[in-house]
Write a protein that holds these residues in place. Structure first.
Motif, PDB file in Angstrom:
ATOM      1  N   TYR A 113     -74.228 -42.215  30.310  1.00 54.87           N
ATOM      2  CA  TYR A 113     -74.440 -42.572  28.906  1.00 54.87           C
ATOM      3  C   TYR A 113     -74.975 -44.003  28.770  1.00 54.87           C
ATOM      4  O   TYR A 113     -75.963 -44.242  28.066  1.00 54.87           O
ATOM      5  N   HIS A 140     -78.490 -43.971  27.183  1.00 56.29           N
ATOM      6  CA  HIS A 140     -78.444 -43.979  25.723  1.00 56.29           C
ATOM      7  C   HIS A 140     -79.427 -45.004  25.171  1.00 56.29           C
ATOM      8  O   HIS A 140     -79.495 -46.130  25.637  1.00 56.29           O
ATOM      9  N   LEU A 143     -74.709 -37.212  26.183  1.00 59.35           N
ATOM     10  CA  LEU A 143     -74.532 -37.647  27.566  1.00 59.35           C
ATOM     11  C   LEU A 143     -73.120 -38.163  27.832  1.00 59.35           C
ATOM     12  O   LEU A 143     -72.682 -38.216  28.987  1.00 59.35           O
ATOM     13  N   LYS A 144     -72.400 -38.544  26.775  1.00 65.16           N
ATOM     14  CA  LYS A 144     -71.020 -39.000  26.951  1.00 65.16           C
ATOM     15  C   LYS A 144     -70.151 -37.908  27.555  1.00 65.16           C
ATOM     16  O   LYS A 144     -69.116 -38.194  28.165  1.00 65.16           O
ATOM     17  N   ASN A 160     -69.470 -42.082  31.441  1.00 66.67           N
ATOM     18  CA  ASN A 160     -69.925 -43.323  30.822  1.00 66.67           C
ATOM     19  C   ASN A 160     -71.150 -43.905  31.514  1.00 66.67           C
ATOM     20  O   ASN A 160     -72.013 -44.512  30.869  1.00 66.67           O
ATOM     21  N   ASP A 197     -79.000 -38.087  22.263  1.00 69.61           N
ATOM     22  CA  ASP A 197     -78.590 -38.318  23.651  1.00 69.61           C
ATOM     23  C   ASP A 197     -77.122 -38.752  23.753  1.00 69.61           C
ATOM     24  O   ASP A 197     -76.604 -38.934  24.853  1.00 69.61           O
ATOM     25  N   THR A 198     -76.443 -38.885  22.622  1.00 69.93           N
ATOM     26  CA  THR A 198     -75.008 -39.177  22.652  1.00 69.93           C
ATOM     27  C   THR A 198     -74.249 -38.091  23.402  1.00 69.93           C
ATOM     28  O   THR A 198     -73.146 -38.330  23.919  1.00 69.93           O
TER      29      THR A 198
END
Length: 326
Positions: free
Chosen positions: A58, A62, A50-51, A55, A47-48
């Motif tokens: 994330y 995260h 999502l960055k 932010n 799911d990193t």
């Protein structure tokens, strides 16, 4: 934990699996299980990505659903299915078991960080963060490398990694005990403390500590079991006023508040702009608080710009807000 530590943990689990002679003597299983444990040790952090959105998304997500109970059960199925697709003749049950162990261990060790996980979803969305181990712990990482060195020199991988894990279990127990001492000391100094927020650092003897009493927030540091005081702020609950209510509708501030358990807030008027700023007090570094959320509004309380995340200078923050300061 950081990506590198999760990688070495995945490799170590692949070595540990060879304690089973059925696996060690199989021509396919050791390689298949090593692949499964390395991927499994990384899977919850996919799911990193999502960055790439922003932010706020994330921070809010995260270590959320990808670390949840359903995900811990789903990741091994996906990993095993992929391996069987490439090597159909592989005995699937040990691959499934060890990929599950890798995913579970990833989520389990993340609980010991100050960031934590939502490991109990869907039963609870509460963040579980024990604040015992730093995101990167040199002892954990380099002890793995030492074990790999012995492995490369010819020691049996299964027994070598078993010794490593016994040492790490003792290390985790010691770290939990050390945090308990820090909390007990803080409560002894402030018997009226309602909360003690502890964040580990990369140094064994140093901890970030925020002590909350009914009226005051004390920003401190515990070093060698001595608490040093840096700043103190009035503990003021978030007020129910129009400017704050408008700012809280912003996704960046909303994400910050969903994550941060201890913070201070302030409102500042700058010409025709109102700035609402929230600062997480847990991560003080060199007199600076790098984890923030800020919202700027016009006189009609329309949101002009906002930001949340890690920032280490006011100039950088203003650039991220796309507002030129004079």
């Amino acid at each position: 934990m950081d990506t590198g530590t999760h990688v070495v943990m995945g490799i170590s689990l692949g070595g540990l699996a060879t304690l089973d002679p059925t696996i060690a003597n199989d021509p396919l299983l050791p390689t298949s299980i090593m692949i499964a444990t390395i991927i499994g040790s990384q899977a919850p952090d996919f799911d990193t990505i999502l960055k790439l959105r922003n932010n706020a998304v994330y921070i809010r997500n995260h270590r959320g659903i990808t670390h949840s109970i359903p995900a811990v059960l789903l990741w091994p199925l996906l990993i095993t299915s992929g391996i069987l697709f490439l090597t159909p003749e592989t005995n699937w049950l040990p691959v499934l078991l060890w990929s599950f162990i890798a995913v579970f261990l990833h989520v389990f060790v993340d609980i010991f960080n100050a960031y934590g996980t939502q490991a109990l979803r869907p039963f609870s969305n509460r963040w579980i963060a024990l604040g015992v181990i730093n995101i990167f712990d040199p002892f954990i990482f380099f002890s793995h490398l030492a074990a790999f060195a012995f492995w490369a020199l010819g020691l049996p991988p299964g027994r070598t990694i078993l010794v490593l894990y016994l040492v790490l279990i003792a290390y985790y127990i010691w770290r939990v005990s050390e945090k308990g001492r820090v909390v007990a000391h803080a409560k002894k100094l402030h018997p009226d403390a309602t909360h003690v927020f502890v964040s580990p650092t990369i140094r064994w003897n140093q901890w970030h500590v925020v002590i909350r009493t009914p009226d005051v927030l004390y920003v401190t540091e515990s070093r060698n079991h001595q608490i040093d005081y840096f700043e103190q702020y009035s503990f003021d609950p978030i007020p129910d006023i129009p400017v704050i209510n408008a700012a809280r509708k912003d996704p960046n501030l909303s994400a910050f508040l969903s994550f941060s358990p201890t913070y201070r807030w302030e409102i500042e008027e700058q010409d025709d702009i109102t700035e609402v700023r929230f600062v997480d007090l847990r991560y003080r570094s060199k007199g600076h608080y790098p984890f923030v959320a800020i919202v700027k509004l016009d006189p009609e309380l329309n949101i002009l710009s906002s930001y949340t995340g890690w920032v280490f200078s006011e100039e950088t923050l203003q650039k991220k807000l796309n507002i030129v300061t004079e």
